[in-house]
Design a protein around this motif. Structure first.
Motif, PDB file in Angstrom:
ATOM      1  N   ASP A  76      34.046   3.786  19.619  1.00 20.40           N
ATOM      2  CA  ASP A  76      33.117   4.311  20.622  1.00 20.40           C
ATOM      3  C   ASP A  76      33.000   3.368  21.816  1.00 20.40           C
ATOM      4  O   ASP A  76      32.980   3.819  22.971  1.00 20.40           O
TER       5      ASP A  76
ATOM      6  N   GLN B 130      36.134   3.710  23.927  1.00 23.84           N
ATOM      7  CA  GLN B 130      36.112   4.938  24.706  1.00 23.84           C
ATOM      8  C   GLN B 130      35.155   4.825  25.885  1.00 23.84           C
ATOM      9  O   GLN B 130      35.452   5.308  26.987  1.00 23.84           O
ATOM     10  N   GLN B 131      34.018   4.193  25.670  1.00 24.65           N
ATOM     11  CA  GLN B 131      33.078   3.990  26.771  1.00 24.65           C
ATOM     12  C   GLN B 131      33.680   3.108  27.859  1.00 24.65           C
ATOM     13  O   GLN B 131      33.495   3.364  29.054  1.00 24.65           O
TER      14      GLN B 131
ATOM     15  N   VAL C  78      36.910   2.755  28.563  1.00 24.31           N
ATOM     16  CA  VAL C  78      37.935   3.524  29.278  1.00 24.31           C
ATOM     17  C   VAL C  78      37.298   4.524  30.226  1.00 24.31           C
ATOM     18  O   VAL C  78      37.738   4.677  31.375  1.00 24.31           O
ATOM     19  N   SER C  79      36.259   5.214  29.778  1.00 22.73           N
ATOM     20  CA  SER C  79      35.581   6.190  30.640  1.00 22.73           C
ATOM     21  C   SER C  79      34.965   5.512  31.859  1.00 22.73           C
ATOM     22  O   SER C  79      35.052   6.020  32.985  1.00 22.73           O
ATOM     23  N   LYS C  80      34.373   4.356  31.648  1.00 22.63           N
ATOM     24  CA  LYS C  80      33.782   3.631  32.772  1.00 22.63           C
ATOM     25  C   LYS C  80      34.843   3.185  33.756  1.00 22.63           C
ATOM     26  O   LYS C  80      34.639   3.222  34.986  1.00 22.63           O
TER      27      LYS C  80
ATOM     28  N   PHE D  11      37.797   4.691  34.401  1.00 26.58           N
ATOM     29  CA  PHE D  11      38.296   5.826  35.175  1.00 26.58           C
ATOM     30  C   PHE D  11      37.232   6.375  36.115  1.00 26.58           C
ATOM     31  O   PHE D  11      37.561   6.877  37.200  1.00 26.58           O
ATOM     32  N   LYS D  12      35.970   6.260  35.750  1.00 29.73           N
ATOM     33  CA  LYS D  12      34.920   6.674  36.675  1.00 29.73           C
ATOM     34  C   LYS D  12      34.904   5.781  37.904  1.00 29.73           C
ATOM     35  O   LYS D  12      34.651   6.241  39.024  1.00 29.73           O
TER      36      LYS D  12
ATOM     37  N   LYS E 232      37.672   6.951  40.219  1.00 27.22           N
ATOM     38  CA  LYS E 232      37.393   8.225  40.879  1.00 27.22           C
ATOM     39  C   LYS E 232      36.246   8.141  41.882  1.00 27.22           C
ATOM     40  O   LYS E 232      36.005   9.085  42.609  1.00 27.22           O
TER      41      LYS E 232
END
Length: 283
Positions: free
Chosen positions: A257, A260-261, A263-265, A267-268, A271
């Motif tokens: 988890d 994943q957090q 990686v998401s941070k 890519f955010k 963007k």
């Protein structure tokens, strides 16, 4: 009777039974960064299960911080009732345990270098091969990471491995204004004697105050363990100290988890739109 007399084996060994398990040894690692200790506190979103998992995970990961917190509160309560003898005994008992752990000595050395321009370490006497606890004021700076010349000079001065930790231990103390150097066994025994005598001469009021400090420290540690969400480091600590399949499953899930957090941070952040007039790459 013949089996026992022939080999002198214990009953369990004569019958081929496995030996009883050894008593577990509780090891307290050095404290971790206090900035990370107090960061990202928040109430758990799950139920009782998440509460239990946080208590176990943080109880393993932040043991060193909880130990120092308990020591500070106990000494503060002893000082509050003017029992300086008891406070001295507590500090001496903690010091006896500290010098017995190479990891705690290394952590203390890093703290002294940053805060007091001093160094403490366990060094081996070349002549007697006796371990000495040495405190040095104004030690030379440590070689920078990747400095091959300095590393070669340090290696040439003579290094030995310290047990299973793999830490390198100089055969001679570093250069500087040497303040104190005494055999490690003498330091440990001396601190134990001081702790025993001080605790023996302590007042009943001081003992009650220390017990109150332990209760407060336990409550604060439990509160922190509840409010501290699992991190990648605490999940890894839980995995290393796993004793059941549940420990492994929770640790791997928490690490997944957190990954994943992260990686998401990441890519955010990619963007996120830049300022007007600039491209995304320039932003």
């Amino acid at each position: 009777a013949a089996a026992g007399g022939a080999g002198g084996a214990l009953p369990g060994e004569a019958e081929g039974l496995p030996p009883p398990p050894a008593a577990p040894v509780v090891r307290i690692p050095p404290p971790r960064a206090w900035s990370a200790f107090r960061a990202d506190l928040g109430a758990p979103k799950g139920g009782k299960e998440e509460l239990r998992e946080r208590l176990r995970t943080n109880g393993l990961h932040w043991r060193g911080n909880y130990a120092l917190l308990a020591l500070g509160l106990c000494c503060a309560h002893a000082f509050s009732v003017a029992d300086f003898v008891l406070a001295t005994g507590l500090i001496a008992a903690f010091g006896a345990g500290l010098v017995a752990s190479p990891a705690w000595v290394a952590a203390t050395d890093a703290w002294l270098r940053q805060s007091a321009n001093a160094s403490v370490g366990i060094f081996t006497d070349v002549a007697t091969l006796e371990q000495n606890l040495t405190l040095v004021v104004k030690p030379p700076p440590l070689p920078a990471e990747g400095d091959d010349v300095a590393a070669a000079q340090q290696q040439a001065s003579g290094l030995v491995a310290q047990g299973q930790t793999g830490a390198q231990q100089p055969l001679q103390p570093p250069q500087g204004d040497q303040v104190l150097s005494l055999p490690l066994a003498t330091a440990q025994n001396g601190l134990r004697v001081i702790a025993f005598v001080c605790l023996l001469l302590s007042s009943p009021r001081g003992t009650v105050a220390v017990l109150q400090g332990l209760v407060v420290a336990g409550l604060l540690a439990a509160l922190h363990a509840v409010l501290k969400p699992p991190t990648m480091g605490s999940a890894f600590t839980r995995l290393v100290n796993a004793t059941s399949r549940e420990d492994v499953q929770y640790a791997t899930r928490a690490m997944r988890d957190k990954a994943q957090q992260g990686v998401s941070k990441f890519f955010k952040g990619l963007k996120r739109p830049g300022k007007p007039g600039t491209s995304a790459g320039e932003a």
